[in-house]
Motif scaffolding. Structure first.
Motif, short mmCIF file in Angstrom:
data_model
loop_
_atom_site.label_atom_id
_atom_site.label_comp_id
_atom_site.label_asym_id
_atom_site.label_seq_id
_atom_site.Cartn_x
_atom_site.Cartn_y
_atom_site.Cartn_z
N UNK A 453 -8.59 -8.99 9.46
CA UNK A 453 -9.86 -9.68 8.64
C UNK A 453 -10.81 -8.80 8.81
N UNK A 454 -10.54 -9.53 11.02
CA UNK A 454 -12.14 -9.11 11.36
C UNK A 454 -12.05 -7.62 12.11
N UNK A 455 -10.95 -7.01 12.26
CA UNK A 455 -10.91 -5.44 11.64
C UNK A 455 -11.76 -4.27 10.55
N UNK A 456 -11.42 -5.23 9.57
CA UNK A 456 -11.54 -5.19 7.91
C UNK A 456 -13.19 -4.74 8.26
N UNK A 457 -13.84 -5.98 8.92
CA UNK A 457 -15.01 -5.84 8.52
C UNK A 457 -15.67 -5.14 9.18
N UNK A 458 -15.33 -4.34 9.70
CA UNK A 458 -15.67 -3.00 10.13
C UNK A 458 -16.13 -1.99 9.40
N UNK A 459 -15.27 -2.04 8.14
CA UNK A 459 -15.47 -1.50 6.81
C UNK A 459 -16.80 -1.46 6.01
N UNK A 460 -17.44 -0.57 5.67
CA UNK A 460 -18.95 -1.29 4.79
C UNK A 460 -17.86 0.01 2.88
N UNK A 461 -17.29 -0.80 2.94
CA UNK A 461 -16.73 -0.60 1.03
C UNK A 461 -17.74 0.32 0.18
N UNK A 462 -18.94 0.04 0.23
CA UNK A 462 -19.93 0.94 -0.37
C UNK A 462 -19.85 2.46 0.18
N UNK A 463 -19.07 2.97 1.43
CA UNK A 463 -19.21 4.05 1.74
C UNK A 463 -18.17 4.62 1.97
N UNK A 464 -17.22 3.82 1.02
CA UNK A 464 -15.53 4.85 1.16
C UNK A 464 -15.58 5.58 -0.38
N UNK A 465 -15.71 7.04 -0.21
CA UNK A 465 -15.01 8.21 -1.56
C UNK A 465 -13.91 7.30 -2.32
N UNK A 466 -13.61 7.86 -3.40
CA UNK A 466 -13.14 7.16 -4.22
C UNK A 466 -11.82 7.26 -4.21
N UNK A 467 -11.50 8.52 -3.39
CA UNK A 467 -9.79 8.34 -2.27
C UNK A 467 -9.16 7.49 -2.07
N UNK A 468 -10.48 7.31 -1.03
CA UNK A 468 -10.01 6.07 -0.36
C UNK A 468 -10.26 5.04 -0.95
N UNK A 469 -10.89 4.70 -1.55
CA UNK A 469 -11.16 2.92 -2.50
C UNK A 469 -9.46 3.21 -3.25
N UNK A 470 -9.22 4.79 -4.05
CA UNK A 470 -7.84 4.23 -4.79
C UNK A 470 -7.31 3.75 -3.61
N UNK A 471 -7.13 4.20 -2.60
CA UNK A 471 -6.11 4.25 -1.46
C UNK A 471 -6.01 2.77 -1.49
N UNK A 472 -7.20 1.38 -0.72
CA UNK A 472 -7.56 0.58 -0.54
C UNK A 472 -7.10 -0.43 -1.54
N UNK A 473 -6.96 -0.26 -2.53
CA UNK A 473 -7.16 -0.85 -4.03
C UNK A 473 -5.52 -1.46 -3.57
N UNK A 474 -4.42 -0.11 -3.69
CA UNK A 474 -3.02 -0.77 -3.43
C UNK A 474 -2.65 -0.23 -2.29
#
Length: 650
Positions: A453-474
């Motif tokens: 979770x500490x590492x994933x806090x570096x990611x701003x989910x609002x700045x992910x592309x649609x492809x990255x969001x689709x991959x992250x959701x799965x």
């Protein structure tokens, strides 16, 4: 190469083993020993030209055999052989290869004009000034011979005069001069062809560039080369030319730099230096390099840094090279930035600390240049040229993180500190950072949940592309909180897109009503049919948007139910922990995660189906709008033509 013959008498010297004999018919009356070589000569020719030899002969006149030992004559036996020939008036030829030897030997033996007219000092000095110093190659050759004649050549200012001659010729613009480097150029006709006796041969000559002297200068010993460069700098030669010459010299004597192709001329490798000599050479080159951006390519600087680490040069040299790389980090490539770890005290495969320091230097420079004010928006980042370097560096660092992520010895804190050092505005999108973190999580499956979770806090989910969001959701490797956050922001993006579509639809319907009202007065026939078709298409589009709105409401309900289920499962898990029952980290913990995954899977699939339907509806809407615009234009053109015909008939 210039030369001059002294005297024209035939040679009367013969060599037998380690001894020279003068075959003039008279027996030898003096023996001169120079090192391991013996010269069987006569007293009169020697004392008539040299004051030193005259005194030595006089000192040994009482002995039966006159023996003179010259142990410290400059140039040794090679120089004395030429001196002896000159004393006998035999034919010798002055050249840039021997003039320094003869000049130093003549000074040592005091072969002045007071001893004999037109003596060796005068003749060698005249040849040196009038022939050698006027030619680039002759000056270079004479300067090379000075290394074995120190300090005599230095005391006679021969080294200084050669360096000044070379520096003066190299400092002149090659497009303006002719004589300084006549060896490198040829007379040309106005058309650019070579001239021979004033007649054009038709052959074309190559233009002389500013690096024509690099290879010649690299043949000098480094102390002499250093003095030459210093003299050129005092004459105002451009810094990029100086840096190019230093790079050429380093490539020639530091073999590690020749293993890869890089920009600029590539020298032939010289004799390999010892590690200690290479270490001193690299430290001196670092001190001489101008501290200015862009003078040397970044890949050469990184390979200098790599070589410095291998040779274990002093810390100040490595720090300077890191600073030079940091000044132009945006021009680096990922392959060059992957610096191996040569230290036994570090357990990682790559030198992450060095890259971190380089990045710190770049960010410090970016702050001083005014790039570190308030965080700009995404459009500003994409459009502003001043932000292009830092966005390029962010992309480079994300790629670097993805490359080093599989290293099993790379600690999460070290990975996180390098990823977090860049400011927020440096990354227009977080896709590269997400990929690097995903590779790290995949390569470290035993990483605790808290560190994930500490590492994933570096990611701003609002700045992910649609492809990255689709991959992250799965992505099963991501913490549940991150998956929910990705789904939430993807839902917001979808809602915003649907609202935009509805707004466009309302505007199109209003404009179509306006066109229908105007067309009822001016148009008939085909125009009326077109208006009816446009109304039907708008109604169909409205029905599609209403259906999309209903699906969006259903999706919001699903998301709300999902949040409630997660809260219930979280409370149940806390009760299990508090009651001392089954430990969450054991099998039950794994089953809880599996239940959450099964619960989220149909919702994520529904979200993806909804997103796909939205994309198809959006594409259909755009096609319909395009057709409408074409029909409106065609109808207006037809109406204008009909009005013109009516006016002509009236």
């Amino acid at each position: 190469m210039g030369s001059m013959k002294l005297s024209s008498k035939p040679d009367a010297f013969t060599r037998r083993g380690q001894a020279w004999y003068c075959t003039t018919g008279l027996p030898s009356d003096v023996l001169v020993e120079v090192g391991e070589m013996s010269f069987h000569l006569h007293k009169f020719p020697l004392l008539s030209k040299s004051a030193i030899l005259g005194r030595l002969i006089e000192e040994n006149s009482d002995s039966d055999e006159c023996v003179i030992i010259l142990s410290d004559i400059p140039g040794g036996a090679k120089s004395f052989e030429l001196v002896a020939r000159f004393c006998y008036g035999l034919k010798i030829e002055l050249s840039s290869e021997n003039v320094v030897y003869l000049r130093c030997a003549a000074e040592h033996l005091e072969m002045t004009e007071e001893t004999s007219g037109d003596n060796l000092i005068n003749q060698t000095e005249s040849f040196f000034n009038q022939v050698v110093l006027r030619s680039w190659k002759d000056s270079l050759e004479a300067l090379r011979t000075c290394d074995g004649l120190l300090p005599h050549a230095e005391d006679l200012h021969i080294v200084k005069r050669c360096i000044e001659s070379l520096a003066g010729k190299a400092s002149i613009d090659p497009d303006l001069f002719g004589w300084p480097v006549s060896e490198h150029s040829t007379m040309q006709s106005p058309g650019g062809s070579v001239l021979w006796n004033g007649i054009s041969t038709g052959a074309k000559v190559r233009n002389c560039s500013s690096d024509w002297w690099y290879d010649d200068a690299s043949s000098l010993s480094f102390p002499t080369y250093k003095r030459l460069i210093s003299s050129m700098e005092s004459r105002g030669i451009k810094q990029e030319i100086i840096a190019g010459s230093l790079t050429y010299y380093a490539k020639k004597f530091l073999p590690g730099l020749n293993r890869r192709q890089s920009t600029g001329p590539m020298p032939l490798p010289a004799a390999t230096l010892s590690d200690e000599e290479q270490r001193r050479l690299l430290e001196e080159i670092d001190r001489m390099l101008p501290l200015q951006r862009g003078l040397i390519s970044t890949n050469v600087l990184l390979w200098l840094l790599r070589t410095a680490m291998i040779l274990k040069v002093d810390r100040a040299c490595i720090s300077n090279l890191e600073k030079r790389v940091g000044m132009q980090l945006d021009e680096a490539t990922l392959e060059d930035l992957l610096l191996p770890n040569f230290s036994y005290t570090m357990d990682t495969l790559y030198n992450v600390e060095c890259v971190h320091r380089i990045l710190d230097h770049f960010l410090a420079m970016d702050q001083t240049m005014g790039g570190g004010g308030a965080s700009p928006c995404l459009d500003d980042v994409m459009a502003s040229p001043s932000l292009a370097p830092i966005t390029a560096v962010a992309k480079l660092i994300d790629g670097y993180l993805a490359e080093i992520a599989p290293d099993i010895n790379l600690k999460p804190l070290k990975f996180q500190s390098l990823a977090a050092v860049l400011p927020e505005y440096a990354r227009p999108l977080d896709d590269g950072l997400y990929r690097a973190i995903d590779v790290y999580l995949k390569s470290h499956p035993t990483l605790p949940e808290a560190e994930r979770e500490q590492l994933c806090r570096l990611i701003d989910c609002q700045k992910l592309s649609l492809e990255a969001c689709t991959h992250a959701a799965q992505n099963e490797r991501l913490p549940l909180r991150v998956v929910v956050q990705v789904l939430f922001f993807e839902q917001l993006q979808l809602r915003t897109s649907v609202a935009g579509c509805l707004l466009v639809s309302d505007n199109l319907e209003a404009s179509s009503r306006t066109l229908r009202g105007g067309g009822a007065v001016a148009a008939s026939g085909e125009a009326g049919c077109w208006a009816t078709a446009a109304v039907r298409e708008n109604q169909a589009l409205r029905v599609g948007m209403d259906s999309m709105r209903l699906r969006l409401m259903e999706l919001e309900r699903e998301c709300s139910d999902m949040r409630q289920d997660i809260r219930k499962l979280g409370r149940g898990r806390r009760r299990l922990r508090g009651g001392g029952g089954i430990v969450a980290g054991g099998k039950d913990g794994g089953g809880w995660a599996a239940r959450v995954q099964r619960m989220l899977t149909p919702r994520m699939m529904k979200l993806q189906m909804c997103s796909a339907q939205h994309d198809a509806a959006e594409q259909q809407r755009m096609n319909n709008e395009h057709k409408k615009v074409e029909k409106v234009a065609k109808n207006k053109k037809q109406l204008s033509m009909d009005d013109g015909d009516d006016e002509e008939e009236a």
